[in-house]
Each structure stands twice: as structure tokens, then as C-alpha cells.
Design an enzyme around this catalytic site. Structure first.
Site, PDB file in Angstrom:
ATOM      1  N   ARG A  46      17.164  -7.864   4.616  1.00  0.00           N
ATOM      2  CA  ARG A  46      17.048  -6.676   3.754  1.00  0.00           C
ATOM      3  C   ARG A  46      16.663  -7.032   2.320  1.00  0.00           C
ATOM      4  O   ARG A  46      17.013  -6.323   1.371  1.00  0.00           O
ATOM      5  CB  ARG A  46      18.334  -5.842   3.777  1.00  0.00           C
ATOM      6  N   LYS A 100       3.584  -2.950  -4.320  1.00  0.00           N
ATOM      7  CA  LYS A 100       3.181  -2.388  -3.028  1.00  0.00           C
ATOM      8  C   LYS A 100       2.961  -3.535  -2.048  1.00  0.00           C
ATOM      9  O   LYS A 100       2.164  -4.435  -2.296  1.00  0.00           O
ATOM     10  CB  LYS A 100       1.892  -1.582  -3.163  1.00  0.00           C
ATOM     11  N   GLU A 107     -12.059  -3.838  -9.605  1.00  0.00           N
ATOM     12  CA  GLU A 107     -10.740  -3.332 -10.023  1.00  0.00           C
ATOM     13  C   GLU A 107     -10.523  -3.528 -11.530  1.00  0.00           C
ATOM     14  O   GLU A 107      -9.817  -2.749 -12.158  1.00  0.00           O
ATOM     15  CB  GLU A 107      -9.615  -4.010  -9.222  1.00  0.00           C
ATOM     16  N   LYS A 120      -2.037  -1.889 -15.549  1.00  0.00           N
ATOM     17  CA  LYS A 120      -1.351  -1.562 -14.303  1.00  0.00           C
ATOM     18  C   LYS A 120       0.157  -1.538 -14.507  1.00  0.00           C
ATOM     19  O   LYS A 120       0.850  -0.652 -14.003  1.00  0.00           O
ATOM     20  CB  LYS A 120      -1.720  -2.556 -13.204  1.00  0.00           C
ATOM     21  N   GLU A 156       4.963   5.942  -6.985  1.00  0.00           N
ATOM     22  CA  GLU A 156       3.791   6.799  -6.840  1.00  0.00           C
ATOM     23  C   GLU A 156       4.134   8.230  -6.455  1.00  0.00           C
ATOM     24  O   GLU A 156       3.680   8.747  -5.449  1.00  0.00           O
ATOM     25  CB  GLU A 156       2.818   6.194  -5.810  1.00  0.00           C
ATOM     26  N   ARG A 188       0.900   7.314 -11.121  1.00  0.00           N
ATOM     27  CA  ARG A 188       0.444   6.047 -10.529  1.00  0.00           C
ATOM     28  C   ARG A 188      -0.781   6.280  -9.650  1.00  0.00           C
ATOM     29  O   ARG A 188      -1.602   5.384  -9.448  1.00  0.00           O
ATOM     30  CB  ARG A 188       1.565   5.405  -9.699  1.00  0.00           C
ATOM     31  N   ASN A 236      -5.627   4.927  -7.942  1.00  0.00           N
ATOM     32  CA  ASN A 236      -6.417   5.103  -6.723  1.00  0.00           C
ATOM     33  C   ASN A 236      -7.836   5.577  -7.000  1.00  0.00           C
ATOM     34  O   ASN A 236      -8.559   5.938  -6.070  1.00  0.00           O
ATOM     35  CB  ASN A 236      -5.710   6.079  -5.774  1.00  0.00           C
ATOM     36  N   HIS A 277     -10.476   4.891  -4.527  1.00  0.00           N
ATOM     37  CA  HIS A 277      -9.846   4.359  -3.314  1.00  0.00           C
ATOM     38  C   HIS A 277      -9.872   5.330  -2.136  1.00  0.00           C
ATOM     39  O   HIS A 277      -9.802   4.894  -0.992  1.00  0.00           O
ATOM     40  CB  HIS A 277      -8.414   3.929  -3.609  1.00  0.00           C
ATOM     41  N   HIS A 321     -11.390   3.643   0.856  1.00  0.00           N
ATOM     42  CA  HIS A 321     -10.656   3.406   2.104  1.00  0.00           C
ATOM     43  C   HIS A 321     -11.389   4.019   3.290  1.00  0.00           C
ATOM     44  O   HIS A 321     -11.417   3.439   4.376  1.00  0.00           O
ATOM     45  CB  HIS A 321      -9.244   3.974   2.011  1.00  0.00           C
ATOM     46  N   HIS A 381     -12.841  -4.893   0.344  1.00  0.00           N
ATOM     47  CA  HIS A 381     -12.122  -3.811  -0.340  1.00  0.00           C
ATOM     48  C   HIS A 381     -12.732  -3.472  -1.703  1.00  0.00           C
ATOM     49  O   HIS A 381     -12.988  -2.305  -2.006  1.00  0.00           O
ATOM     50  CB  HIS A 381     -10.650  -4.204  -0.476  1.00  0.00           C
TER      51      HIS A 381
END
Lengths: 378, 378
Positions: free
Chosen positions: B130, B152, B194, B235, B245, B249, B253, B256, B260, B275
Site C-alpha cells: 500500500r 500520475k 511538452e 507543472k 485534477e 490541472r 491536457n 492531449h 490521445h 506521445h
């Protein structure tokens, strides 16, 4: 099917975790009333019921009818009953079904079942889209007083139980006390071990009350609700102080280091030993070990053993059918337990009924010697 | 091998997240100095290096020698290079190897590699016991300015990219700028997309600086360190405001949602599209779409397209080799993207260079019409 929940008969226990705070509702008829409760608290969310084949057969339809009545879109994801379900392959299947149903981040995973379903479904909720909504509907006594409260979710590894998982808090817990009547006596007893644990940790008054009133808890009604609420309050207080178990949350592991080792030694075979039985034996061992170390009066160890025996719980290695291995095997299992910190052995020991404490540096030689004695009692 | 890090040449960017705060160190020689840095910040911890076969071959030994020099126990877990590694089966293997090596909760998973390794290793660190300790050592420009900052982590599903994962913050990020010289020009350009994004979101001054200085960033030295530090600061500021998010935030994206969808439409085949290239095309599309909607001056859309083209990045569907499908296929991919909220389409749109904003309720018909135009340009 029960009547919809009567608000007056429902006990609410808050779990104070800042922005992750939530309520545990305890009482009769909560499954039948779940649709209205969820619609009021989480408007506009879809629901994915995760349940096992046994519990789904008993209570799935009642829950679905209640959700239909409240106009909530729902799907059902069914997993096999039993501890073997807590593995990577099942996690992947549940996650895939949640995504295939286009469940979004705000939608709810509703875990309808015992600890296995709650741990697996909660872990899936934690990792789908990096965190979906999550509601626990525990249907075993064990889950109502322990696993559904506190946010521990996860699966097992070949290296040990619950070694893979997340701390992930539900948004709501609905503990329907009626459904406990569908449990076998053995399952109910196993959950009762965790109820007794709260008395043994730090509440001697509650332990005394249990000695006087345990028959009422098994019977149902007000004593049962009170015992569950007291247990949830005790757990909620510890979790609120120490959400991720860096400190005194470890007290909740009373009986669990020995207990987990016994579950490993019996191959997680529920025909031989279920979790709560392992905890009952483990707590009796923690008291005997504490007495052997001169920390706890032998009379207190005998008093707690006597109560567990009265309710029908095992307290000795001899009560486990078949072979549990030798000292080396049990020590290996203890050392792989996740509560080992930087090589030192941490145990929950006790100075008497309701006087448990965290012992952070227990001598492995003393543990080996104690285990040899315990094995000789078989 | 680089010389050990020179503290004077190291830029430190703090990420302010309360008790989960951490530093990003940026500069030359950080891999060679990693043993001393880790020993000083995390005394007594063992290290599990997670890396891919390519990066491990280039930089694994330098890191291991540095850890040896600091007396840190370490193991290496190697995974295949490439996006296909971000899947359940590889996660299970990494988790199993961490547990087999008896890594404890306080020990460190060190991700040595690009975004794939960082996302997979970080997710494994999040779920073993955990939550273990976690250090990012990003070796691609993309990972240094984006994926290693912000917590993330995750893997892909057959239903889409990054749909399974956790928000899990590292305790430290070491961005060694020397290692970027081992990247191909194509990989470096993809990361540069980016970098440009931070200017396009809300920093027109930075975008102007990039237009003037991009050659220095590709060359190395002070401009490179400055560009990475500015990106990380941007960032870190967004992440500190909105860790999980739920709010702005989402600005990160930019490019993106389209990007994506293009990655999905090309089957995540890195020979066709990586990417950062998807993000470059996606950002150009976000600007063209905004211009079409009358939100953004067409000159700004042309200005950003011109800069991306100057550095060698793709900006058009026509720049992708092979078939990318039709409007229906792209819309399906867009709607499955995790940034869809309760059925409405959310896009990052813009009013000009450095004036991006979250548009929470974009008309799907307008998106379809725009995509038809884009496909007609092929």
C-alpha cells in the site's frame, strides 16, 4: 426482503478524515433503502455493483430493485466467492468490466459482500481512472466491524496476504444488520473475534459488556447494532488518528501477525481456518506470549481465552485441522508479514485486558521459543 | 560516465504538496551522484531500480556504481522498452519481484527511464504494501518536463491509455540533463512538444523565449537546464493547486484529447506516432479548432504551427504515416478518453498564445465537423 430503512433505527458513525470523511450507517433495512440513500448523497451517479456469486444470489436482486426504484443506472460484476478471488487476474477482470461499461470517475463502485469483495472492489475503485467513487455494503460481521472501515483495500500475493493494495476511503458505508442472519454460525463467530478485539485493545469495559451480552449479539436486534457501532467507532477513532498506519493504527493488528502466519501455514484454506479464526488464535497467542514475557497477568490471558472458547472460537494451534508446519515455517511467514519494519519484529503485545501496546523490537529468539511451546501443546 | 553532480550547477524546483512535498533536482551528473543524494535524503533504505532494457544498458551500471559507493543495497528489475510494457501483466511481474526481494514499505523504487518506466514503476510503488518510497530518475526530455512531475502513475487498458493507475507522489526527482544526449532527435523533439506546451498554456513570454532559443535547448547546456526548470516550475505550480485534477490541472491536457485519440487510432505504434508527436498535432488542432470557433486569432494558430514545424514536429494528420480512420473512429476514441466528465466533452481551448482555458461543454457536432475538415487536409 426487508422493509426500507427506518431512519430512527439507523446508527450513524462518522469517520473524521478531513476532505475524505464519510459516514458508516448501521441498522436494519439498509439494502432495501440503498437506492434512496445513494440518490440523495450522490445524485446523478451510475453504480457498478461488485459482488460474489453467493452474496449476489442472496441480496443482489434486493439492491438492484432499490437502485431501479431510485432511477439509478447500474451494472453487476460478479466474482467467485472466497479468498482466492483476491488476486491479480480477478482485479484485472473487474477493472476491465468497469471500463467496458464506461464507468466514469464520479460513478460509484458498490462493494456488496464480505471482506474479499470489499478489498477487491475497493482496490479496483482506487485504480480505475486513478480513483472512482466507492461505497461499501458489507454483508459479513467481519466486514462490518473491520474491513469496510478504514480504507485498506488490496489483494494477496504468493508472498503473503494483502501485500498489494491502496489506502482508499469509501464515500459511504451501509452496514445492514439484517443480512447477518444469512451467515453461518462459523462465519458470524469469525467476525465476532474482531468485535472482541476492540475490547482487548483498549476498552476493558466493552470486553466486560461482551462477556455479559454476547448471546444477544449472535441473536440480533439492539445488542448486535450496539456491538457493531461500538466496534466501528473504535476503529474510526484509530483510523482518524493514523490513516496510513505509520503509528498507533498498528494496534488494530492485535492477533494478526500470528493470525496471518497461520493463514499462510494453512494455505489460506477456509475449510481449515478463516481469517477471524486465525485472529482469535492469534489474539490468544499474543496474550499467552505477553504472559510468558511477564508483561500480562496469566489470569487475563486465561479470561480472554475462556470468553473466546465460550462463543465457540478456536484459541490453540491444536484447534486447526491438519499440519501447520514447524517453527521455521511459521517464523518465515511472520517475517514476510508486511508489519515487519526495517528487519525488526513488531508485535502487538498486552499488559492485560484492554491494555495492548505496540512492541517495536521483539527478540526473534523469544518468538521462536514461544512458537515451539505452542506447537508442543498440539 | 559523468562526474559527480556539482551542487552549484544543480537547479532545485520544489513541488509544494504539504506533507507530500518534494524537490526536483535538475542538472548534469545527477546519476553519478545519486548514491550520495539518496543516502543523505533517505538514510538506511534499500533501492529497487526499475528500468527498461535500453536505458538500463546505457545508464544502469553508472547508477549501480553510485549506489554501491554509498553503501546502498540495490536490485535491478528490467522491463522491455516501449509503451506495450504499461500493461497488467508487466505490473504484476514488477510487483512480484519487489516482494520477492523483500522490499519493505520504507524502501525505494527508483524509476530509471522514460515515461513508460516512470508510470509503471510509480504505480508498482503505489500498490506494493500500500505504498513504498519512490524516486523518479527520468531519462527522456518528455519524462523530465512532464510525466515525472505531478504523481500520475499507471498503465494502459484495451479501452484506452492510462485508464488504470494512482496519484502517487515521488519523494524526489533527479533529472540528469546529460543523459538527454543519448536520445534520438525524434525522441528529443517529442519531449520538446511538452516544453512548448507550458508556453502555450499560460506563459507567452516563455513561448517567445523558446522561439528565440530552441536551438540551444537541443544543443544542451544552460538553455536546456533553464527550459526544463521553467517547465517543471509551471507543472509544479499547477499540481500544487490541483493535485488530483478536479480543477485547472486539466489545462496540462492541452493537445492531449486530440493527441490521445491519434495514439489510439494508430494502435500506439511508436513507429507511426509517439506521445509527444501526438501532443504536437493535438495542440496545433486545439489552436485551429479554437480559431474555427472564433475564439483564437488565426495568426496565433499559424504562429505556434510555424514554431513546431521549425523544430521538426508534426502538426497535421497528414504527417502521420498510414490510415488514422474516419470521424467516427476518432470521436469514439475522444469519448473514451478519461477527461470526459459525465457525458459532456471537455477540451482545452485557447484565446491565443499563452491564453488556454478549460471548455467544459464542447458541442460534439462542432468537433465532428472540425475533424472532417482535418481529415480532408490529408
Amino acid at each position: 426482503m426487508s422493509a426500507p430503512s427506518d431512519p430512527d433505527a439507523i446508527t450513524s458513525v462518522p469517520v473524521a478524515l478531513g476532505e475524505r470523511s464519510y459516514d458508516i450507517l448501521i441498522g436494519a433495512g439498509l439494502i432495501a433503502g440503498a437506492g434512496a440513500t445513494i440518490a440523495a448523497r450522490f445524485p446523478g451517479r451510475a453504480v457498478a455493483i461488485v459482488t460474489d456469486e453467493t452474496v449476489g444470489g442472496l441480496h443482489g436482486q434486493a439492491l438492484e430493485q432499490s437502485l431501479d426504484g431510485a432511477g439509478i443506472r447500474h451494472i453487476r460484476i460478479s466474482v467467485p466467492a472466497g479468498e482466492a478471488t483476491k488476486r491479480f487476474a480477478m482485479l484485472e477482470q473487474v477493472v476491465d468490466q468497469l471500463l467496458a461499461a464506461r464507468m466514469e470517475r464520479g460513478d460509484l463502485v458498490v462493494a456488496l459482500g464480505g471482506g474479499v469483495v470489499g478489498d477487491l472492489a475497493g482496490f479496483a475503485a482506487a485504480i480505475v481512472r486513478r480513483g472512482m467513487g466507492f461505497v461499501q455494503m458489507p454483508t459479513s460481521l467481519l466486514a462490518q466491524v473491520d474491513s469496510s472501515v478504514g480504507g485498506k483495500t488490496g489483494i494477496n500475493s504468493r508472498h503473503g496476504k494483502n501485500l498489494i493494495g491502496a489506502f482508499y476511503q469509501p464515500g459511504l458505508v451501509l452496514a445492514d444488520t439484517d443480512v447477518l442472519d444469512t451467515l453461518s454460525t462459523r462465519e458470524f463467530r469469525a467476525g465476532y473475534a474482531e468485535v472482541a478485539k476492540y475490547g482487548l485493545i483498549d476498552d476493558p469495559g466493552f470486553f466486560g459488556w461482551l462477556e455479559a451480552n454476547w448471546r444477544g449479539i449472535f441473536q440480533g436486534g439492539r445488542d448486535r447494532t450496539q456491538a457493531i457501532a461500538t466496534s466501528c467507532r473504535a476503529k474510526a477513532a484509530v483510523v482518524a488518528r493514523d490513516e496510513t498506519e505509520t503509528g498507533d493504527r498498528a494496534l488494530l493488528n492485535l492477533g494478526h501477525t500470528f493470525g496471518h502466519a497461520l493463514e499462510a501455514a494453512t494455505g489460506y484454506d477456509s475449510a481449515r481456518l478463516v481469517h477471524g479464526e486465525g485472529v482469535a488464535i492469534g489474539m490468544a497467542q499474543a496474550y499467552r506470549f505477553s504472559a510468558k514475557l511477564g508483561l500480562c497477568p496469566p489470569d487475563d490471558a486465561e479470561r480472554m481465552r475462556s470468553h473466546l472458547t465460550a462463543v465457540g472460537l478456536p484459541t490453540e494451534l491444536a484447534h486447526i485441522p491438519g499440519d501447520v508446519g514447524d517453527v521455521d515455517r511459521l517464523m518465515t511467514a511472520i517475517q514476510q508479514d508486511k508489519k515487519v519494519t526495517r528487519g525488526a519484529l513488531t508485535f502487538i503485545l498486552t499488559r492485560g485486558i484492554g491494555r495492548s501496546f505496540i512492541a517495536g523490537d521483539v527478540d526473534p529468539t523469544a518468538v521462536r521459543s514461544f512458537l515451539a511451546e505452542e506447537l508442543a501443546r498440539r
